[in-house]
Design a protein around this motif. Sequence first.
Motif, PDB file in Angstrom:
ATOM      1  N   ARG A  31      79.627  11.248  41.110  1.00 17.23           N
ATOM      2  CA  ARG A  31      80.322  12.239  41.951  1.00 17.23           C
ATOM      3  C   ARG A  31      80.009  13.664  41.495  1.00 17.23           C
ATOM      4  N   LEU A  32      79.584  13.827  40.242  1.00 18.02           N
ATOM      5  CA  LEU A  32      79.146  15.119  39.710  1.00 18.02           C
ATOM      6  C   LEU A  32      77.764  14.909  39.119  1.00 18.02           C
ATOM      7  N   ILE A  33      76.789  15.655  39.621  1.00 21.21           N
ATOM      8  CA  ILE A  33      75.391  15.488  39.205  1.00 21.21           C
ATOM      9  C   ILE A  33      74.868  16.853  38.775  1.00 21.21           C
ATOM     10  N   THR A  34      74.351  16.924  37.570  1.00 16.40           N
ATOM     11  CA  THR A  34      73.822  18.197  37.075  1.00 16.40           C
ATOM     12  C   THR A  34      72.310  18.106  36.907  1.00 16.40           C
ATOM     13  N   THR A  35      71.644  19.213  37.207  1.00 17.64           N
ATOM     14  CA  THR A  35      70.209  19.321  36.986  1.00 17.64           C
ATOM     15  C   THR A  35      69.972  20.335  35.865  1.00 17.64           C
ATOM     16  N   PRO A  36      68.790  20.344  35.262  1.00 13.53           N
ATOM     17  CA  PRO A  36      68.531  21.256  34.155  1.00 13.53           C
ATOM     18  C   PRO A  36      68.458  22.726  34.583  1.00 13.53           C
ATOM     19  N   GLU A  37      68.531  23.567  33.601  1.00 13.62           N
ATOM     20  CA  GLU A  37      68.338  24.999  33.793  1.00 13.62           C
ATOM     21  C   GLU A  37      66.965  25.247  34.417  1.00 13.62           C
ATOM     22  N   MET A  38      66.923  26.079  35.452  1.00 16.93           N
ATOM     23  CA  MET A  38      65.689  26.445  36.149  1.00 16.93           C
ATOM     24  C   MET A  38      64.896  25.217  36.597  1.00 16.93           C
ATOM     25  N   ALA A  39      65.608  24.187  37.007  1.00 17.33           N
ATOM     26  CA  ALA A  39      64.979  22.912  37.369  1.00 17.33           C
ATOM     27  C   ALA A  39      64.074  23.003  38.583  1.00 17.33           C
ATOM     28  N   THR A  40      64.315  23.956  39.459  1.00 17.59           N
ATOM     29  CA  THR A  40      63.525  24.022  40.686  1.00 17.59           C
ATOM     30  C   THR A  40      62.156  24.652  40.492  1.00 17.59           C
TER      31      THR A  40
ATOM     32  N   LYS B 124      57.751  24.896  43.087  1.00 19.55           N
ATOM     33  CA  LYS B 124      59.116  24.780  43.594  1.00 19.55           C
ATOM     34  C   LYS B 124      59.256  23.657  44.622  1.00 19.55           C
ATOM     35  N   GLU B 125      58.364  23.588  45.586  1.00 24.04           N
ATOM     36  CA  GLU B 125      58.491  22.589  46.652  1.00 24.04           C
ATOM     37  C   GLU B 125      58.492  21.164  46.100  1.00 24.04           C
ATOM     38  N   SER B 126      57.540  20.848  45.229  1.00 20.13           N
ATOM     39  CA  SER B 126      57.487  19.488  44.685  1.00 20.13           C
ATOM     40  C   SER B 126      58.614  19.242  43.682  1.00 20.13           C
ATOM     41  N   ASN B 127      59.024  20.265  42.953  1.00 22.77           N
ATOM     42  CA  ASN B 127      60.163  20.109  42.040  1.00 22.77           C
ATOM     43  C   ASN B 127      61.440  19.799  42.810  1.00 22.77           C
ATOM     44  N   VAL B 128      61.682  20.545  43.885  1.00 21.10           N
ATOM     45  CA  VAL B 128      62.886  20.319  44.690  1.00 21.10           C
ATOM     46  C   VAL B 128      62.854  18.921  45.309  1.00 21.10           C
TER      47      VAL B 128
ATOM     48  N   ILE C  20      76.963  18.839  43.072  1.00 22.87           N
ATOM     49  CA  ILE C  20      75.657  18.957  42.431  1.00 22.87           C
ATOM     50  C   ILE C  20      75.540  20.352  41.816  1.00 22.87           C
ATOM     51  N   VAL C  21      75.131  20.406  40.557  1.00 21.60           N
ATOM     52  CA  VAL C  21      74.820  21.681  39.909  1.00 21.60           C
ATOM     53  C   VAL C  21      73.303  21.810  39.890  1.00 21.60           C
ATOM     54  N   VAL C  22      72.798  22.893  40.496  1.00 18.23           N
ATOM     55  CA  VAL C  22      71.358  23.116  40.582  1.00 18.23           C
ATOM     56  C   VAL C  22      71.000  24.357  39.779  1.00 18.23           C
ATOM     57  N   GLY C  23      70.086  24.194  38.814  1.00 18.94           N
ATOM     58  CA  GLY C  23      69.582  25.327  38.044  1.00 18.94           C
ATOM     59  C   GLY C  23      68.375  25.919  38.751  1.00 18.94           C
ATOM     60  N   MET C  24      68.445  27.243  39.073  1.00 22.05           N
ATOM     61  CA  MET C  24      67.383  27.848  39.870  1.00 22.05           C
ATOM     62  C   MET C  24      67.314  29.356  39.644  1.00 22.05           C
ATOM     63  N   PRO C  25      66.159  29.955  39.913  1.00 26.22           N
ATOM     64  CA  PRO C  25      66.071  31.408  39.848  1.00 26.22           C
ATOM     65  C   PRO C  25      66.598  32.024  41.149  1.00 26.22           C
ATOM     66  N   GLU C  26      67.432  33.038  40.996  1.00 22.68           N
ATOM     67  CA  GLU C  26      68.077  33.667  42.146  1.00 22.68           C
ATOM     68  C   GLU C  26      67.715  35.150  42.199  1.00 22.68           C
ATOM     69  N   VAL C  27      67.585  35.665  43.399  1.00 19.76           N
ATOM     70  CA  VAL C  27      67.467  37.108  43.601  1.00 19.76           C
ATOM     71  C   VAL C  27      68.708  37.572  44.359  1.00 19.76           C
TER      72      VAL C  27
END
Length: 119
Positions: free
Chosen positions: A37-46, A17-21, A83-90
Motif C-alpha cells: 500500500r506504500l511503495i517507495t522508489t530511490p532518490e532520483m530514481a527517474t 528518464k523514459e526507460s527508467n520510468v 507511491i514515493v517517487v524520487g525525481m529531479p524537479e524544476v
Amino acid sequence: MIFTAAAVQFEPTLFAKESNVAALSDLVEKAASDGARLITTPEMATTGYCFHDTEEAATVVEQIPGPTTETFAEIASRRNCYIVVGMPEVDATSGLFYNSAVLIGPEGIVGTHRKTHPY
C-alpha cells in the motif's frame, strides 16, 4: 492499521528518464500486485545522478505535476496505493532545480519534499 510497504531497489541509468520510468512503473505495479500500500522508489530514481552542471540537469528536470507524476498517479489510483517517487524537479516560478521526492496517492499528489542540502 496494518499495511504492507515496499522499497523498490533500482539503479537508474543516467539521463534515460523514459526507460527508467517504464522500469520503475513495472516494479511499482509488481509491488502493488503483491499487496503493498506504500511503495517507495530511490532518490532520483527517474533519471539517476550526479549531474556535472545545470545544463545536464536541465535535460531531465520537469515540473510537479508533470508527465512522470501523471504516470505514477494513474498506478496509485488504479491500485489504491501510495507511491514515493524520487525525481529531479524544476520550480515553475523560480526556475530552480530540486532533488525531490513526491508522494502520490489514489487521489493524486499528496505532497513534495525538496532536498535542500548536498548529499
